[in-house]
Write an enzyme that holds these catalytic residues in place. Sequence first.
Site, mmCIF file in Angstrom:
data_model
loop_
_atom_site.group_PDB
_atom_site.id
_atom_site.type_symbol
_atom_site.label_atom_id
_atom_site.label_comp_id
_atom_site.label_asym_id
_atom_site.label_seq_id
_atom_site.Cartn_x
_atom_site.Cartn_y
_atom_site.Cartn_z
ATOM 1 N N LYS A 35 0.727 -1.447 0.153
ATOM 2 C CA LYS A 35 -0.013 0.010 0.063
ATOM 3 C C LYS A 35 0.812 1.254 -0.057
ATOM 4 O O LYS A 35 1.960 1.308 0.785
ATOM 5 C CB LYS A 35 -0.832 -0.130 1.133
ATOM 6 C CG LYS A 35 -1.915 1.057 1.255
ATOM 7 C CD LYS A 35 -2.790 1.005 2.533
ATOM 8 C CE LYS A 35 -3.795 2.159 2.823
ATOM 9 N NZ LYS A 35 -4.620 1.994 3.880
ATOM 10 N N SER A 112 -9.171 2.121 3.019
ATOM 11 C CA SER A 112 -8.468 2.959 2.128
ATOM 12 C C SER A 112 -7.483 2.059 1.298
ATOM 13 O O SER A 112 -6.697 2.383 0.362
ATOM 14 C CB SER A 112 -7.658 4.074 2.721
ATOM 15 O OG SER A 112 -6.917 3.415 3.732
ATOM 16 N N SER A 136 -9.705 -0.188 7.598
ATOM 17 C CA SER A 136 -9.382 -0.081 6.052
ATOM 18 C C SER A 136 -8.771 -1.434 5.809
ATOM 19 O O SER A 136 -8.122 -1.554 4.422
ATOM 20 C CB SER A 136 -8.307 1.132 5.716
ATOM 21 O OG SER A 136 -8.968 2.098 5.833
#
Length: 398
Positions: A35, A112, A136
């Site tokens: 990420k 996210s 998330s």
Amino acid sequence: MTGTHGPFNAFLDLRQMPVAHAELGPLAGLRLAVKDIYDVAGYRTGCGNLQKFAGGHAASRTAGAVQMILDAGARFVGKTQTDELAFALFGQNAHFPFPVNPAALDRVTGGSSSGSAAAVAGGLADIATGSDTGGSIRAPASFCGLIGLRTTHGRISLDGTMQLAPSFDTFGWFADDIETYETVGKLLLGRDPHQHSLDRPLTLGWLDEMIARPALAEFAGMKALASAVFGTPATPMSRFSSSPDELYWCFRRLQAREAWTVHGEWITSGERDLGPGVEERFGFGRAVDDRTAQAEKVRRLTFRGELSALLGKDGFLILPTVPGPAPYVDSTPEQFQAYRERALHLLCLAGLSGFPQITLPIGSVAGAPFGLSLLGPSGSDIALIRLGRKLLMHVAQK
């Protein structure tokens, strides 16, 4: 950084550079996606924001937890997109093509950690790192049919990581099989400090109020399955001194205020062109005053103590990860907001307490994944993974 590349819009369109990894180790041969809030040596960390990327410099060191995975043999295959500044729940960053949910093409991936979930669900990576501040890891895992653990707060180092709300931020990862998931867990977590068996399932009486109607029957079935596998039905827990709505607002206020404290100076130092929803959430945090924040901190500590007492040494909570399957991609803003509020009523329990919660790909509603969660005492992360293994193995044998 011009956009994304490859199927599912999971990976950022970055010039690929070699990232060293061990040739041997427990994760040798597995592909790792990262990420884009975690530093990877040689890459800029964009945090889902084009100005952050443009104004940044290539990292000289890789984030510690990511480096541990590389040192165990996993091979880096790219950085994945994230919601802007990791402050959203559905994986729809206004500055990039939205990632595609391989498990339900007409529904959102969740965020996210959106690109990471899409990469694993789409078979482009075996492991993908994410983070969980408000949900998330757990929401995208539920939406995309993956395993995801919100780890005990503070248990895994976040050095080399963009902060959002430090007292809530946690490291997490995705995988679609429990063997890989547990191998990564043992590597990053070591031995649980909570040295007690979890054998007393519990539930909350108000959960049905938060579940979308089409998912109610599926949750009842998943709860019955868990009771059969664990050998005892879940005992209803009493309500806390704060109502579900009060806990939701406690989380919202404290998370947003911390996010403003971390990013407010940068946001106000120029035209940042924040996407819809993200700008409003930062603005909400800016407006939370000291007196309100202090009152909510007291509420949070009280809740943590009450939940700890109810779980004791051997209890774990069974709950739906989110209210139902992922929202449709073309949902209206009002539909997204209504789902977000219900979801955070469920997701905020682990965030406020700092306790670990694992989501497991057990259920399905209207052909889309729907995760079941187990929430345990502080430091019981590996114990939760092993409970998840027991449940998933039973499902696989049916």
